[in-house]
Design an enzyme around this catalytic site. Structure first.
Site, PDB file in Angstrom:
ATOM      1  N   LYS A 165       0.980  -1.165  -0.232  1.00  0.00           N
ATOM      2  CA  LYS A 165      -0.146   0.039  -0.042  1.00  0.00           C
ATOM      3  C   LYS A 165       0.964   1.333  -0.063  1.00  0.00           C
ATOM      4  CE  LYS A 165      -4.473   0.479   0.507  1.00  0.00           C
ATOM      5  NZ  LYS A 165      -5.483  -0.381   0.084  1.00  0.00           N
TER       6      LYS A 165
HETATM    7  N1  GLU Z   1      -7.265  -0.399  -3.277  1.00  0.00           N
HETATM    8  C1  GLU Z   1      -7.704  -1.518  -3.652  1.00  0.00           C
HETATM    9  C2  GLU Z   1      -7.969  -2.674  -2.421  1.00  0.00           C
HETATM   10  O1  GLU Z   1      -7.795  -1.944  -1.179  1.00  0.00           O
HETATM   11  C3  GLU Z   1      -7.239  -2.524  -4.927  1.00  0.00           C
HETATM   12  C4  GLU Z   1      -5.846  -2.535  -4.777  1.00  0.00           C
HETATM   13  C5  GLU Z   1      -5.577  -3.133  -6.295  1.00  0.00           C
HETATM   14  O2  GLU Z   1      -6.026  -3.427  -7.261  1.00  0.00           O
HETATM   15  O3  GLU Z   1      -4.313  -3.432  -6.384  1.00  0.00           O
HETATM   16  O4  GLU Z   1      -8.128  -3.832  -2.512  1.00  0.00           O
END
Ligand code: GLU
Length: 413
Positions: free
Chosen positions: A105
Site C-alpha cells: 500500500k
Molecule cells: N485499493 C484496492 C484494495 O484495497 C485495490 C488494490 C489493487 O487493485 O491493487 O483492494
C-alpha cells in the site's frame, strides 16, 4: 476509551489467526513484520508558485507469493502505521483469493480535494518518481485507492514509462482502458461486494428482491456497490459521505449526477438528511461500511440493527466492534473477502497487459464471479468445519497460504 489504531486492529486479527492455525512464534515474527518501507518527501509547486512538502509512503508488506500489490491513497490523515496495516491486509486478501501477489500500500498525506488537476498531476508524478526504484510490473504494482482514480494511474504509468524509455502498462492497474486498463475494473470492487452481499443474504435466508441496504461512503466503492446491488433487485435506502447522510433519496443515478457536478449529499434537496451515526443504526438487512477504517467500533457497534455487515472499506470494524456484532448475531463479511473484487480485476488487467490481449467485459465478469465464489465457498466451508467467524476463516485461509509459501521457500541464507 481510545479506539484501536488500524495497525493494532490488523495485528490483533493476525494474532488470532496465528493462534487458530497453531503457527509458531517464529511464523508470527515473520508475518507481523513489513518487508520494505519507503518514506519519501514529495515537494509540490502549487499553482501560486509556493512550494509545499508532503509525506509519501510505499510499504511492501510481503513479496513471498509474488510481486507486491496494492493501492495508492491520497488522504490528509494517512500515516506510516495505517499504510503498514493496509499493506498487511492486501497480503492476506491476495492470498485468500488465490492471486500470485504479495501485498503493498502507498500514499501521500494530502487532501486531493484541495489540489487543482495540474497540482494533482505534479504531485502524482513526483511521488511516482520518488518510489520508482521499488515499483515495476514484476516488483510492485500500484492501483487506485481512496482519493486516487484512473487519471492518477495514467500519470503514474506515464512517469514510469518515460523513465524506462518505453511503454510499461503493467506497472499499475486501474488505468484508463486506452492505456491498457481492463473493462470492468472501475466497477469491480462494487460488483464483488454485491456478490458478497448476495451470498451473505443466502446464508441468512433473506431474499434478494427488495432487501434493504444502507451504505456508508459514496466514493468509488460505495457508488458502484449501490449500482450493482440495485441491479440485483435490492433497495438502497440510505447513503452517506463525509458531509452526512441521506435517506429515501429516490434515483441513485440522479443523486450520483448531482455529486459528479460538484454537489454534496447535504445539498441534494430530495430525501431526509441523517447523520453518519444514524445511518449505521438503521433497521436494514445489509449495512455496507465503505468509507474509512474503524467506523464500527465499541462505541456504536451495539446500535447496528442490520442483519449483515459487508465491509466495503478496508478495516472498517475494530476487534471490539467485531466482538459486539458477533454477540448480536450479525453476520460480518470481512474486507479481505468482500472488497477483493477490485484487486481481482486488477490482476486480470495485469494479465491482459502481460499478454497484450484484451478480454471482453463478459469474460472479466465471469472470471470475477468464478474467482470470488471460489474464495467465498472456501471461507464458508471453513466457517462450518471450524466453527469460526467469516473473518477468522478468511484470515486463516489468507494467512495460512502466506505461511505455507514462507515454509516452502525457506529462510535465506
Ligand atoms: N485499493 C484496492 C484494495 O484495497 C485495490 C488494490 C489493487 O487493485 O491493487 O483492494
Amino acid at each position: 476509551m481510545s479506539l484501536e489504531s488500524p495497525l493494532e486492529t490488523a495485528l490483533s486479527q493476525l494474532r488470532s489467526s496465528i493462534e487458530n492455525l497453531q503457527l509458531s512464534e517464529s511464523m508470527w515474527n515473520t508475518l507481523s513484520t513489513p518487508r520494505r518501507i519507503l518514506e519519501v518527501a514529495v515537494p509540490l509547486r502549487r499553482d501560486n508558485s509556493i512550494v509545499e512538502m508532503y509525506k509519501g509512503y510505499r510499504v511492501q508488506y510481503s513479496t513471498t507469493r509474488g510481486p507486491s500489490k496494492g493501492g495508492i491513497r491520497f488522504h490528509p490523515d494517512i500515516d506510516l502505521n495505517e499504510t503498514v496495516a493496509l499493506a498487511m491486509l492486501m497480503t492476506w486478501k491476495c492470498a485468500l483469493v488465490h492471486l500470485p501477489y504479495g501485498g503493498a500500500k502507498g500514499g501521500v498525506a494530502v487532501d486531493p480535494l484541495k489540489l487543482s488537476v495540474r497540482e494533482n498531476e505534479r504531485l502524482t508524478r513526483r511521488y511516482t518518481s520518488e518510489i520508482l526504484p521499488i515499483i515495476g510490473p514484476e516488483r510492485d504494482i500500484p492501483a487506485p485507492d481512496v482519493g486516487t482514480d484512473e487519471k492518477n494511474m495514467a500519470w503514474m504509468m506515464d512517469t514510469y514509462s518515460v523513465n524506462a524509455g518505453f511503454s510499461v502498462p503493467g506497472v499499475v492497474t486501474g488505468k484508463p482502458i486506452v492505456l491498457g486498463g481492463s473493462l470492468g475494473r472501475t466497477s469491480a470492487t462494487g460488483d464483488g461486494i454485491a456478490i458478497a452481499v448476495r451470498e451473505a443474504l443466502r446464508v441468512k435466508g433473506i431474499g434478494l428482491d427488495g432487501a434493504t441496504v444502507a451504505i456508508q461512503g459514496f466514493g468509488k466503492v460505495g457508488y458502484w456497490s449501490a449500482v450493482a446491488l440495485e441491479a440485483m433487485g435490492m433497495k438502497i435506502v440510505a447513503i452517506s459521505d463525509v458531509s452526512g447522510g441521506i435517506k429515501d433519496f429516490g434515483s441513485l443515478a440522479d443523486l450520483h449526477q448531482h455529486i459528479e457536478v460538484g454537489g454534496s449529499l447535504s445539498n441534494y434537496g430530495i430525501g431526509d438528511l441523517i447523520t453518519n451515526a444514524e445511518l449505521l443504526s438503521l433497521d436494514v438487512d445489509v449495512l455496507i461500511p465503505a468509507a474509512l477504517a474503524d467506523s464500527i467500533n465499541q462505541e456504536n457497534a451495539s446500535k447496528v440493527l442490520a442483519k449483515v455487515v459487508v465491509e466495503g472499506a478496508n478495516g472498517p470494524t475494530t476487534p471490539e466492534g467485531d466482538r459486539i456484532l458477533a454477540e448480536k448475531g450479525v453476520l460480518v463479511i470481512p474486507d479481505i473477502l468482500a472488497n477483493s473484487g477490485g484487486v481481482i480485476v486488477s490482476y486480470f488487467e495485469w494479465v491482459q497487459d502481460k499478454q497484450n490481449y484484451s478480454w471482453s467485459a463478459d469474460e472479466v465478469k465471469e472470471n470475477l464471479e468464478t474467482m470470488l465464489m471460489r474464495a467465498i465457498n472456501e471461507v464458508k466451508d471453513l466457517v462450518a468445519s471450524k466453527e469460526v467467524s467469516w473473518r477468522e476463516a478468511a484470515m486463516m485461509l489468507g494467512v495460512g497460504r502466506v505461511a505455507e509459501a514462507h515454509k516452502l521457500r525457506g529462510l535465506y541464507p
